[in-house]
Design a protein around this motif. Structure first.
Motif, PDB file in Angstrom:
ATOM      1  N   UNK A   1      72.491  50.579  53.270  1.00 41.07           N
ATOM      2  CA  UNK A   1      71.541  49.859  52.402  1.00 41.07           C
ATOM      3  C   UNK A   1      71.282  50.933  51.348  1.00 41.07           C
ATOM      4  N   UNK A   2      71.254  52.414  51.508  1.00 42.97           N
ATOM      5  CA  UNK A   2      71.175  53.470  50.641  1.00 42.97           C
ATOM      6  C   UNK A   2      72.204  53.188  49.394  1.00 42.97           C
ATOM      7  N   UNK A   3      73.618  52.936  49.904  1.00 41.73           N
ATOM      8  CA  UNK A   3      74.525  52.904  48.809  1.00 41.73           C
ATOM      9  C   UNK A   3      74.397  51.498  48.102  1.00 41.73           C
ATOM     10  N   UNK A   4      74.001  50.530  48.645  1.00 40.34           N
ATOM     11  CA  UNK A   4      74.058  49.331  48.037  1.00 40.34           C
ATOM     12  C   UNK A   4      73.136  49.190  46.926  1.00 40.34           C
ATOM     13  N   UNK A   5      71.754  49.871  47.049  1.00 37.58           N
ATOM     14  CA  UNK A   5      70.719  49.640  46.260  1.00 37.58           C
ATOM     15  C   UNK A   5      70.978  50.923  45.044  1.00 37.58           C
ATOM     16  N   UNK A   6      72.037  51.666  45.059  1.00 37.24           N
ATOM     17  CA  UNK A   6      72.121  52.555  43.777  1.00 37.24           C
ATOM     18  C   UNK A   6      72.367  51.557  42.419  1.00 37.24           C
ATOM     19  N   UNK A   7      71.619  51.772  41.507  1.00 36.94           N
ATOM     20  CA  UNK A   7      71.815  50.910  40.415  1.00 36.94           C
ATOM     21  C   UNK A   7      73.494  50.943  39.886  1.00 36.94           C
TER      22      UNK A   7
END
Length: 282
Positions: A122-128
């Motif tokens: 989740x942390x990687x995918x929400x990075x713009x």
């Protein structure tokens, strides 16, 4: 049997040496491509290709020409690769243990929620920056081209990929026909009928991408176990080739005894003393 391990290691590394050339070529081709999805994989391919090239070259030279230092580097790097692959495989199983989608009544496809996946993903995918790259890949692949033309009956009878389920339609629970006081999924307000927008900013779209990553990563982890067992076997053969190279360098054939000191039997000193005393008497 003396040179069998050297021959096996030599042929295996010659094969991997030749295999690294198309891998490097594919990475260079992707670097020149204008497609975002293709250039996204160029760095891992180039790194993988050059690592395989260096390891294979060291192993081939060391095994075929009995170069001890080359085989020593080969075995050291192989040990690092085995350790890294083992850690990556364990990490992959841990990361992909969550997720899987939620069943929707009356639908063949599943829907996906971002909170169902591991915090690391989740942390990687929400990075713009990261998400903009992935979104460009989805747009270029025309994943939603067929889904946007579906009829209501198609939604009841056809299946979807995780990306299509999350990015090409609003959540099934959304109600756009009437004003309702019930709290709806936040993705319902992010949906847009424009082909360039759709639900690409929805959390369900990000969850669909994570589900695709999870499935592929899980398959890769299973494949890594097979590769890991193969590398351990190759490493064992490489150790035999390393010992053969040391013998060849020292000048002692395999069959010769190279021991310079032998520990005497427990009664050696007593027998020697008795022999000396008898010599004095006679």
């Amino acid at each position: 049997m003396y040179r069998l391990s050297n021959t096996v290691i030599g042929f295996l590394n010659l094969f991997t040496l030749l295999a690294s050339i198309p891998i490097i070529g594919a990475g260079l081709w992707m670097a020149r491509s204008s497609t975002t999805c293709e250039s996204f994989l160029q760095t891992p391919l180039l790194v993988l290709g050059f690592v395989i090239l260096v390891i294979s070259l060291a192993g081939f030279i060391g095994a075929c020409f009995h170069v001890v230092w080359a085989l020593w580097i080969y075995l050291l790097v192989m040990l690092v690769v085995i350790g890294a692959l083992m850690a990556f495989t364990i990490f992959g199983f841990a990361v992909t243990s969550q997720g899987g989608g939620r069943v929707i009544n009356g639908r063949i496809y599943k829907e996906y929620k971002l909170e169902d996946y591991s915090p690391w993903l989740r942390k990687r995918i929400v990075d713009p920056e990261y998400w903009n790259t992935i979104k460009a890949c989805i747009l270029n692949s025309k994943t939603c081209a067929d889904v946007v033309n579906w009829t209501p009956i198609d939604y009841m009878q056809k299946d979807m990929s995780p990306v299509q389920s999350g990015c090409c339609k609003p959540p099934t629970s959304c109600d756009y026909n009437m004003v309702t006081t019930m709290v709806q999924d936040p993705d319902c307000n992010r949906w847009n009928n424009s082909p360039m927008l759709l639900c690409y900013e929805c959390e369900s779209c990000k969850a669909g991408v994570l589900e695709s990553v999870r499935r592929d990563w899980h398959k890769l982890s299973v494949l890594n176990i097979v590769i890991l067992l193969l590398l351990i076997c190759i490493y064992s053969i490489g150790c035999c080739a390393f010992r053969n190279a040391q013998r060849a360098e020292s000048g002692y054939p395999y069959e010769h005894n190279r021991m310079t000191k032998v520990r005497p039997r427990w009664d050696y000193h007593w027998r020697r003393w008795f022999h000396d005393q008898r010599e004095r008497l006679y």
